[in-house]
Design an enzyme around this catalytic site. Structure first.
Site, PDB file in Angstrom:
ATOM      1  N   HIS A 116      -7.218  -4.545  10.236  1.00 24.98           N
ATOM      2  CA  HIS A 116      -6.948  -4.319   8.814  1.00 24.98           C
ATOM      3  C   HIS A 116      -5.630  -4.965   8.387  1.00 24.98           C
ATOM      4  CE1 HIS A 116      -4.920  -0.116   9.500  1.00 24.98           C
ATOM      5  NE2 HIS A 116      -3.961  -0.986   9.236  1.00 24.98           N
ATOM      6  N   GLU A 135      -9.650  -1.671   5.296  1.00 27.08           N
ATOM      7  CA  GLU A 135     -10.337  -1.355   6.540  1.00 27.08           C
ATOM      8  C   GLU A 135     -11.575  -2.248   6.706  1.00 27.08           C
ATOM      9  OE1 GLU A 135      -8.788   0.355   8.556  1.00 27.08           O
ATOM     10  OE2 GLU A 135      -8.283   2.384   7.928  1.00 27.08           O
ATOM     11  N   ASP A 169       0.816  -1.217   0.000  1.00 27.62           N
ATOM     12  CA  ASP A 169       0.000   0.000   0.000  1.00 27.62           C
ATOM     13  C   ASP A 169       0.846   1.262   0.000  1.00 27.62           C
ATOM     14  OD1 ASP A 169       0.988  -0.378   2.554  1.00 27.62           O
ATOM     15  OD2 ASP A 169      -0.941  -0.639   3.513  1.00 27.62           O
ATOM     16  N   ASN A 211      -7.589  -2.507  14.228  1.00 30.37           N
ATOM     17  CA  ASN A 211      -8.974  -2.859  13.904  1.00 30.37           C
ATOM     18  C   ASN A 211      -9.054  -4.078  12.982  1.00 30.37           C
ATOM     19  OD1 ASN A 211      -8.064  -1.808  11.512  1.00 30.37           O
ATOM     20  ND2 ASN A 211      -9.488  -0.085  11.431  1.00 30.37           N
TER      21      ASN A 211
HETATM   22  C1  GLP Z   1      -0.491   0.553   8.591  1.00 33.06           C
HETATM   23  C2  GLP Z   1      -0.138  -0.289   7.363  1.00 33.06           C
HETATM   24  C3  GLP Z   1      -0.349  -1.764   7.636  1.00 33.06           C
HETATM   25  C4  GLP Z   1       0.294  -2.118   8.945  1.00 33.06           C
HETATM   26  C5  GLP Z   1      -0.380  -1.375  10.082  1.00 33.06           C
HETATM   27  C6  GLP Z   1       0.171  -1.722  11.445  1.00 33.06           C
HETATM   28  O1  GLP Z   1      -1.827   0.882   8.669  1.00 33.06           O
HETATM   29  N1  GLP Z   1      -0.870   0.071   6.201  1.00 33.06           N
HETATM   30  O2  GLP Z   1       0.202  -2.500   6.563  1.00 33.06           O
HETATM   31  O3  GLP Z   1       0.191  -3.497   9.166  1.00 33.06           O
HETATM   32  O4  GLP Z   1      -0.146  -0.006   9.838  1.00 33.06           O
HETATM   33  O5  GLP Z   1       1.213  -0.872  11.815  1.00 33.06           O
HETATM   34  P1  GLP Z   1       2.277  -1.185  12.902  1.00 33.06           P
HETATM   35  O6  GLP Z   1       3.085  -2.328  12.391  1.00 33.06           O
HETATM   36  O7  GLP Z   1       3.106   0.048  13.027  1.00 33.06           O
HETATM   37  O8  GLP Z   1       1.534  -1.533  14.147  1.00 33.06           O
END
Ligand code: GLP
Length: 237
Positions: free
Chosen positions: A130, A135, A62, A128
């Site tokens: 995702h 989402e 993404d 959440n």
């Molecule tokens: C973002 C990314 C996800 C990632 C998530 C969790 O929203 N788009 O791919 O898994 O954050 O982030 P973190 O690893 O910092 O908890």
């Protein structure tokens, strides 16, 4: 869904590294990569390893819409700093966040994924539930699409930006269908803030309300969590 409970993020990174190493030794050519704080120790392992990615292709999940690839908060820049500069791939794809023409970006990314089918997809997990930026409520049959980020995600990701207003409101992301097409999936989740999402993903119903639960239907998914993230699970394997 295979579940591995580790003591901390470092141990989780080592396990994930072994899975990637084995997949590459077995001929994997296309790695699906993720951003966020979760994969950082894994990328460190990769940088310090003797793995050679120069004949491999990477495809990231993404990107924020509206950020130049050189913006310090863009996922392109994150990947450059944490992996690509030290370990260049033959080609590294990240959705083009600076192109406001969503139709063009999405079609191009789906074409890239068709040309480079994912061998191993790395995933983190949003609080959440995702995956990528899919989402809650995202239809499981979506391929690459543009999303309106939820307030919860903006709140959770603002730590990377100077102020909340700077967090982009939209992102381009591979869809659940694109992720499910990967031959193998490795999902990492660490810390107590992920415990509810982990429980729903592993033990809850498969529902679009918790995007990661779709992985219960994937034939080769390994979930690596620490004890805090696993704390709400009733199963331990
Ligand atoms: C973002 C990314 C996800 C990632 C998530 C969790 O929203 N788009 O791919 O898994 O954050 O982030 P973190 O690893 O910092 O908890």
């Amino acid at each position: 869904m295979k579940l591995i409970i580790v003591k901390d993020q470092q141990e989780g990174a080592k396990k994930a590294f072994e899975i990637f190493q084995e997949a590459i030794n077995n001929g994997a050519k296309v790695l699906g990569l993720a951003t966020g704080s979760t994969p950082l120790p894994l990328y460190k392992e990769m940088r310090e390893s003797d793995l050679d990615f120069s004949e491999l292709v990477s495809v990231n999940l993404d990107e924020y819409v509206g950020l130049e690839g050189t913006d310090p908060n863009s996922y392109r820049q994150f990947m450059e700093e944490n992996l690509f500069q030290a370990k260049p791939f033959k080609a590294s794809y990240v959705p083009d966040g600076k192109n406001p023409n969503a139709e063009e970006v999405l079609a191009e990314y789906d074409r890239i994924l068709e040309e480079h089918p994912l061998d191993v997809q790395l995933l983190g997990l949003g609080v959440n539930g995702h995956i990528g930026f899919n989402e809650p409520g995202t239809p499981f049959d979506k391929t690459t699409h543009k999303v309106n980020l939820t307030d919860e995600t903006i709140e959770s990701n603002k730590r990377f930006f100077d102020k909340e207003e700077d967090v982009p409101r939209y992102a381009y992301t591979m869809g659940p269908k694109s992720i499910m097409a990967a031959k193998q999936v490795v999902l990492l989740a660490f810390g107590e803030s992920k415990a509810d999402a982990v429980k729903g993903m592993v033990e809850g119903p498969v529902t679009e309300d918790l995007p990661a639960s779709v992985l219960q239907n994937h034939p080769d998914t390994t979930v690596i969590v620490d004890e805090a993230a696993a704390s709400k699970l009733t199963r331990s394997k």
